[in-house]
Design an enzyme around this catalytic site. Structure first.
Site, mmCIF file in Angstrom:
data_model
loop_
_atom_site.group_PDB
_atom_site.id
_atom_site.type_symbol
_atom_site.label_atom_id
_atom_site.label_comp_id
_atom_site.label_asym_id
_atom_site.label_seq_id
_atom_site.Cartn_x
_atom_site.Cartn_y
_atom_site.Cartn_z
ATOM 1 N N ASP A 110 0.857 -1.180 0.000
ATOM 2 C CA ASP A 110 0.000 0.000 0.000
ATOM 3 C C ASP A 110 0.898 1.237 0.000
ATOM 4 O OD1 ASP A 110 -2.070 1.716 0.260
ATOM 5 O OD2 ASP A 110 -2.861 0.886 2.122
ATOM 6 N N MET A 111 0.784 2.058 -1.016
ATOM 7 C CA MET A 111 1.610 3.259 -1.077
ATOM 8 C C MET A 111 1.169 4.234 0.020
ATOM 9 S SD MET A 111 3.387 2.186 -3.490
ATOM 10 C CE MET A 111 4.516 3.567 -3.573
ATOM 11 N N TYR A 163 -0.784 10.208 -3.492
ATOM 12 C CA TYR A 163 -0.848 11.428 -4.298
ATOM 13 C C TYR A 163 0.118 12.487 -3.760
ATOM 14 C CZ TYR A 163 -5.191 9.630 -6.448
ATOM 15 O OH TYR A 163 -6.122 8.891 -7.116
ATOM 16 N N ARG A 179 -0.929 15.008 9.061
ATOM 17 C CA ARG A 179 -1.871 14.269 9.919
ATOM 18 C C ARG A 179 -1.598 14.534 11.396
ATOM 19 N NH1 ARG A 179 -2.836 8.438 6.759
ATOM 20 N NH2 ARG A 179 -2.559 9.383 4.678
ATOM 21 N N ASP A 206 -3.068 2.666 -6.038
ATOM 22 C CA ASP A 206 -1.921 2.677 -5.121
ATOM 23 C C ASP A 206 -1.808 1.418 -4.245
ATOM 24 O OD1 ASP A 206 -4.076 3.050 -3.487
ATOM 25 O OD2 ASP A 206 -3.154 4.618 -2.274
ATOM 26 N N GLU A 207 -2.435 0.341 -4.659
ATOM 27 C CA GLU A 207 -2.374 -0.890 -3.869
ATOM 28 C C GLU A 207 -2.121 -2.087 -4.763
ATOM 29 O OE1 GLU A 207 -5.554 -1.464 -0.610
ATOM 30 O OE2 GLU A 207 -6.363 -0.067 -2.089
#
Length: 680
Positions: free
Chosen positions: A18-19, A23, A60, A120-121
């Site tokens: 998983d990236m 983006y 985050r 992206d996975e």
DNA sequence: ACGGCTGTCACT
DNA sequence: TAGTGACAG
């Protein structure tokens, strides 16, 4: 609804990669000065600073969340860097992210079967690579373990206070007394660590990964330690992991089904599911989903990693919320044109890069209708055979829209009983292309055959052979030529202003309405062969790449069409006498070289296998793309061919091995490690 | 006035 | 089949 699949083995090595905030990473690679700063990607900056669609881990920490508006993000984190999604043709353009995703996939596919799950996975089946490592150079015998592998998180590994975590990981990987499954996972740890380092080195992107015995567990694990870390789920930790896991965290249970489990069954954790017998779950959720639920409660998931590096469909869409809803047909047409332009561009790239052709065009729209009886009626989706070429796609999409609109508005042409004009508005539009199949590459021996036996006539037209074979041998059923019938249908001329319904839509009687709205589907049921249109479809795309002097081709299109139709009819009628060779010889719509000639050279040159961008399964798909049952080819036709070619055709025609949809089987290899009653 | 834009899968 | 709906990120 999810469906249970039998588990082929409980000792597969599956990874989910998983990236990390993908983006954002793509934008940071474009603008390296953003690296390390709190960053978010937004789209559409006009309204409240745009909507966030990706947030860096730095941001985050400040409480910036996806689904915030740009302005909100600035409030909680004034220094946040907001980067806009590229815009093209008035809409968000995600192609940069798609391409970046492809870079990653091409690296991850090096060590085993690889499935592109999203932009992206990726899922990887590393079983073979792990088994090989275990046989040749097992981790137990390695002197040093890579640093990245040592940073792995191993669920259930006892990290007492003060103990050296990395040292514990090293010991776990080195254990000689581990069972086979754990040893395989240990190999998986090393392989995935290496792959992730490759990705970082070659793309500058970090990613996280989960490593487990099936896709479900791998997916669960990949999200547990982000960013840039990997997590392993040993067999022995499965029960402990699932016992307290909130039910909605499971893939597929994040929506209504998960809510229902909570509300109706009182199931709050995956562990809570264990108490329900399979029959109870089937009773409530159907046979397939019931079994699926029973399985996932026990960590059983038989889904295979599909070898697929390329998407199965392409779409382009845009929403027009509230006041921006499209209220006139010309406005809709304008936006449809933009969307179709993008779609067409992507289809041509796919054809160019991957040698694939899409066969179905679908239009989706959402609409509201004020002042009408059933305002919650949905705007119907419509589809038709896809013809290549931007203008053709635009034309077809617009016709689909009109068909949908007629149906949506209903019998009274938009008038209510009170002869009041009903307003409609389109709040979202999208066009998509699906049923994408590879152009068969197995034509090598056929091409050689004709090259060998033919005269200058043929050798100057090599490039079109590919098209012709595809065109004449492909899938049965479907439409004859949508363009010939539907597009010449009388169209309604819409005025530029909003009240076109009142002014221009004729009042139709019931039968007329029925005819109009069912036109599309009727025309596709005539029993002709869908691929009859392929060369025509392709000529649309070719047009774009072709130079001026090649254009003489286009003007012969209608002639070609009718000849084609004739021939097709003949083939259907005189099945026994018609010759495949005739088919091959007779079509040469493209006498000059096209982009396909390079494909031709590649395959004939014999270097195709190594340079192919297809995964193993996609190569199979290429052969299966012909979709013919061997029995459907007349034996006299087959017999005309040299045995070499007969064999090759037979090899393409091998039937799919496919389980019936409702066949539910369960592996008990994992389940017997759980205690629940009689089931094991 | 909506999270937007994609994409996959299963059901009918 | 074509069309719908659920789900995911």
């Amino acid at each position: 609804m999810p469906v249970a699949k039998p588990e082929s083995s409980d000792s597969r090595v599956i990874a989910h990669v998983d990236m990390d905030c993908f983006y954002v990473q793509v934008e940071q690679r474009k603008q390296p000065q953003l690296r390390g700063l709190p960053t978010a990607v937004v789209q559409y900056n006009e309204w409240k600073g745009g909507a966030l669609i990706a947030v860096s881990y730095e941001a985050r920490k400040f409480g910036v969340k996806r689904s915030m508006r740009g302005e909100e993000a600035k409030e909680v984190c004034p220094q946040v860097q907001l980067v806009q999604v590229p815009v093209a043709r008035g809409k968000a353009d995600l192609s940069g992210y798609r391409n970046a995703g492809s870079e990653v996939v091409s690296i991850l596919a090096r060590r085993g079967r690889c499935e592109r799950a999203s932009i992206d996975e990726v899922y990887l089946d590393l079983t073979d690579a792990a088994e090989m490592m275990l046989a040749d150079n097992p981790p137990q015998g390695m002197e040093t373990i890579d640093e990245e592998a040592l940073k792995s998180h191993i669920l259930g590994l006892n990290n007492e206070d003060g103990s050296d975590v990395k040292e514990n990981v090293r010991k776990w990987i080195h254990r000689h007394n581990a069972d086979h499954r754990d040893k395989l996972l240990a190999c998986g740890i090393l392989i995935v660590a290496e792959l992730r380092m490759q990705v970082l080195k070659e793309t500058e992107f970090t990613c996280s990964a989960g490593i487990a015995h099936n896709k479900m567990l791998a997916k669960l694990a990949s999200g547990m330690n982000k960013p840039a870390q990997q997590t392993v789920v040993p067999f022995s930790s499965v029960k402990g992991l699932l016992d307290t896991l909130p039910i909605r965290k499971m893939k597929q249970l994040g929506g209504k089904l998960g809510i229902s489990l909570q509300m109706d069954m009182g199931v709050n954790t995956v562990g809570d599911l264990l108490q329900f017998p399979e029959e109870k779950l089937q009773e409530r959720y159907g046979i397939n989903t019931g079994t699926w639920l029973w399985n996932i409660a026990r960590g059983i998931s038989g889904e295979e990693v599909e070898g697929r590096l390329l998407p199965k469909s392409h779409g382009s869409g845009k929403t027009f919320p509230g006041p921006r809803a499209l209220k006139t047909v010309p406005a809709v047409q304008h936006w449809l044109n933009q969307l179709c332009e993008e779609l067409s561009e992507r289809l041509c790239s796919d054809l160019d890069q991957n040698k694939r052709i899409a066969h179905t065009l679908t239009l989706h729209a959402r609409a509201y209708k004020s002042s009408d009886t059933d305002s919650q009626k949905k705007f119907p989706s419509k589809s038709c055979p896809l013809r290549y070429g931007t203008a053709k796609i635009q034309e077809d999409a617009f016709n689909l829209f009109q068909a949908g609109l007629r149906e949506y508005i209903g019998f009274y042409g938009g008038k209510t009983q009170g002869s009041h004009c009903s307003g409609w508005g389109i709040t979202s539009l999208s066009v998509s292309a699906s049923k994408i199949v590879p152009i068969p590459s197995g034509t090598c021996s056929i091409a050689k055959y004709f090259q060998g036996q033919s005269t200058s006539h043929f050798s100057s037209m090599q490039s079109s052979d590919n098209l012709n074979t595809e065109a004449t041998l492909s899938l049965p059923s479907g439409s004859e030529c949508y363009s010939e019938v539907n597009l010449s249908e009388p169209k309604i001329d819409f005025p530029k202003e909003e009240s076109w319904i009142k002014d221009t839509v004729p009042d139709l009687d019931l039968q007329e309405q029925k005819d109009l709205s069912s036109t599309l589907s009727e025309k596709t049921q005539d029993g002709f062969i869908q691929e009859d249109i392929s060369p025509l479809l392709l000529s649309g795309c070719l047009e774009q790449n072709r130079s001026k002097q090649q254009q003489d081709l286009t003007k012969d299109e209608s002639q070609f069409k009718s000849e084609y139709k004739e021939r097709k009819g003949k083939r259907l009628k005189d099945k026994g006498t018609y010759s495949i060779i005739e088919l091959f010889k007779s079509y040469n719509p493209n006498p000059s070289g096209s982009f396909l000639s390079h494909e031709y050279n590649r395959t004939v040159g014999g270097t195709d296998a190594s340079s192919s961008s297809y995964s193993r399964d996609e190569e199979e798909g290429r052969r299966e793309a012909w979709g013919y049952n061997i029995d459907e080819i007349d034996s006299s036709v087959m017999e005309e061919l040299p045995t070499e070619i007969q064999d090759e055709i037979k090899s393409w025609m091998q039937p799919h091995k496919r389980r019936p949809n409702n066949m539910v089987k369960r592996s008990c290899t994992i389940s017997h490690y759980f205690s629940p009653s009689k089931k094991s």
